[in-house]
Write a protein that holds these residues in place. Structure first.
Motif, PDB file in Angstrom:
ATOM      1  N   MET A 135     -60.467  90.273   0.826  1.00 27.70           N
ATOM      2  CA  MET A 135     -61.474  91.340   0.811  1.00 27.70           C
ATOM      3  C   MET A 135     -60.847  92.625   1.334  1.00 27.70           C
ATOM      4  N   ALA A 136     -61.145  93.743   0.663  1.00 23.84           N
ATOM      5  CA  ALA A 136     -60.664  95.048   1.109  1.00 23.84           C
ATOM      6  C   ALA A 136     -61.580  95.576   2.208  1.00 23.84           C
ATOM      7  N   LEU A 137     -60.975  96.016   3.299  1.00 25.01           N
ATOM      8  CA  LEU A 137     -61.749  96.532   4.431  1.00 25.01           C
ATOM      9  C   LEU A 137     -61.169  97.867   4.888  1.00 25.01           C
ATOM     10  N   ASP A 138     -62.037  98.726   5.399  1.00 29.05           N
ATOM     11  CA  ASP A 138     -61.608  99.955   6.053  1.00 29.05           C
ATOM     12  C   ASP A 138     -61.931  99.821   7.531  1.00 29.05           C
ATOM     13  N   ILE A 139     -60.889  99.788   8.361  1.00 32.94           N
ATOM     14  CA  ILE A 139     -61.043  99.570   9.787  1.00 32.94           C
ATOM     15  C   ILE A 139     -60.885 100.902  10.520  1.00 32.94           C
ATOM     16  N   ALA A 140     -61.809 101.200  11.429  1.00 34.93           N
ATOM     17  CA  ALA A 140     -61.722 102.431  12.214  1.00 34.93           C
ATOM     18  C   ALA A 140     -60.466 102.409  13.077  1.00 34.93           C
ATOM     19  N   VAL A 141     -59.627 103.416  12.902  1.00 40.32           N
ATOM     20  CA  VAL A 141     -58.390 103.498  13.674  1.00 40.32           C
ATOM     21  C   VAL A 141     -58.678 103.549  15.168  1.00 40.32           C
ATOM     22  N   SER A 142     -59.763 104.212  15.542  1.00 36.47           N
ATOM     23  CA  SER A 142     -60.102 104.368  16.960  1.00 36.47           C
ATOM     24  C   SER A 142     -60.343 103.042  17.658  1.00 36.47           C
ATOM     25  N   GLY A 143     -60.746 102.029  16.904  1.00 39.56           N
ATOM     26  CA  GLY A 143     -61.082 100.750  17.518  1.00 39.56           C
ATOM     27  C   GLY A 143     -59.940  99.761  17.583  1.00 39.56           C
ATOM     28  N   ILE A 144     -58.778 100.121  17.024  1.00 35.24           N
ATOM     29  CA  ILE A 144     -57.633  99.204  17.040  1.00 35.24           C
ATOM     30  C   ILE A 144     -56.940  99.285  18.396  1.00 35.24           C
ATOM     31  N   GLN A 145     -56.948  98.182  19.136  1.00 36.39           N
ATOM     32  CA  GLN A 145     -56.360  98.154  20.477  1.00 36.39           C
ATOM     33  C   GLN A 145     -54.874  97.787  20.414  1.00 36.39           C
ATOM     34  N   TYR A 146     -54.562  96.779  19.648  1.00 36.88           N
ATOM     35  CA  TYR A 146     -53.177  96.402  19.406  1.00 36.88           C
ATOM     36  C   TYR A 146     -53.131  95.454  18.215  1.00 36.88           C
ATOM     37  N   ILE A 147     -51.927  95.308  17.667  1.00 37.60           N
ATOM     38  CA  ILE A 147     -51.722  94.460  16.505  1.00 37.60           C
ATOM     39  C   ILE A 147     -50.584  93.501  16.825  1.00 37.60           C
ATOM     40  N   GLU A 148     -50.737  92.250  16.439  1.00 39.51           N
ATOM     41  CA  GLU A 148     -49.670  91.287  16.705  1.00 39.51           C
ATOM     42  C   GLU A 148     -49.440  90.382  15.506  1.00 39.51           C
ATOM     43  N   VAL A 149     -48.231  89.879  15.453  1.00 39.56           N
ATOM     44  CA  VAL A 149     -47.899  88.825  14.495  1.00 39.56           C
ATOM     45  C   VAL A 149     -47.852  87.528  15.282  1.00 39.56           C
ATOM     46  N   TYR A 150     -48.649  86.550  14.830  1.00 34.76           N
ATOM     47  CA  TYR A 150     -48.694  85.250  15.500  1.00 34.76           C
ATOM     48  C   TYR A 150     -48.521  84.184  14.437  1.00 34.76           C
ATOM     49  N   GLY A 151     -47.398  83.452  14.523  1.00 32.95           N
ATOM     50  CA  GLY A 151     -47.105  82.517  13.444  1.00 32.95           C
ATOM     51  C   GLY A 151     -46.837  83.308  12.176  1.00 32.95           C
ATOM     52  N   HIS A 152     -47.570  83.009  11.144  1.00 29.76           N
ATOM     53  CA  HIS A 152     -47.431  83.744   9.891  1.00 29.76           C
ATOM     54  C   HIS A 152     -48.610  84.685   9.665  1.00 29.76           C
ATOM     55  N   LYS A 153     -49.351  84.990  10.711  1.00 33.54           N
ATOM     56  CA  LYS A 153     -50.543  85.827  10.598  1.00 33.54           C
ATOM     57  C   LYS A 153     -50.336  87.170  11.292  1.00 33.54           C
ATOM     58  N   THR A 154     -50.872  88.220  10.681  1.00 34.96           N
ATOM     59  CA  THR A 154     -50.922  89.540  11.314  1.00 34.96           C
ATOM     60  C   THR A 154     -52.360  89.763  11.765  1.00 34.96           C
TER      61      THR A 154
END
Length: 240
Positions: free
Chosen positions: A137-156
């Motif tokens: 599914m295509a989503l538009d995520i508010a940049v202001s709400g992104i705290q951090y991003i991680e890669v865990y296993g094969h998932k982002t």
């Protein structure tokens, strides 16, 4: 734009209200400005929670402007906060409220204009969205709400203020899409939003949700320097 001025000095309140009117007229921007006498009134007002910018006097009887800012941030307020003060003494106290600027009293017109430039930059940044794909599914995520991003296993995984989202994009592609500040690639598997850092540690960033995000060992000095530079630029009005 909705602006709230909270100050127990009527003359200081009126000056900022007048500045808002002048700024709006000169920049063809509709600004609705309202004054409040103390932090208690501000915290009881539903209007303040929906404001685009709050001008908060640090020194007020009862709760201070910093106290009020912390409470409002805790309730999810994401607008801009500008502190007004007679002293630089408490600059550091506002770090955890994500303040956009500090204005020294008596507030001059040029310094007010600089504060508004930073407020408008923040509001524009916080209107941005990141286009991602999650579970096809295509989503538009508010940049202001992104705290951090991680890669865990094969998932982002995007850790946001509204919950975690697993996406199909790589960390490198997200880093490019985010475009840098306030985002920082601090480790092979992590990108942090520096606005959500609570404290910088010797070998990691302590995030506001309690998570410790590691720094790359061979880049620690550079990462610490980048973060501190961002903080000082933000507080001194040089954010890019």
């Amino acid at each position: 734009m909705q602006a709230i001025i909270c100050d127990d000095c009527a003359a200081d309140r009126q000056l900022l209200i007048d500045y808002c009117a002048r700024y709006g007229k000169e920049n063809h921007l509709l600004i609705a400005a309202a004054g409040m006498e103390n932090a208690g009134m501000l915290l009881r007002s539903r209007r303040s929670r929906n404001a685009d910018v709050l001008f908060l006097d640090i020194y007020m009887e009862g709760a201070s402007g910093i106290d009020a800012a912390r409470i409002l941030r805790g309730k999810g307020f994401r607008g801009a906060i500008v502190f007004t003060t007679t002293s630089r003494e408490h600059y550091a106290d506002g770090f955890d409220t994500d303040a956009s600027h500090y204005l020294l009293k008596p507030v001059s017109w040029p310094s007010f204009c600089e504060a508004m430039r930073r407020v408008r930059t923040r509001l524009n940044v916080y209107d941005r969205t990141l286009h991602v794909t999650s579970e096809r599914m295509a989503l538009d995520i508010a940049v202001s709400g992104i705290q951090y991003i991680e890669v865990y296993g094969h998932k982002t995984i995007l850790h946001t203020s509204k919950g975690d989202i697993t996406v199909s994009q790589s960390l490198s592609s997200l880093e490019e899409a985010l475009g840098g500040i306030p985002f920082l690639r601090c480790y092979r598997y992590f990108i942090i939003n520096m606005d959500y850092v609570q404290k910088i540690m010797e070998d990691s960033f302590l995030m506001k949700d309690g998570r410790r995000i590691p720094m790359s060992r061979d880049r620690r000095a550079q990462l610490r320097s980048s973060y501190m530079s961002y903080i000082f630029q933000r507080m001194e009005g040089k954010r890019t």
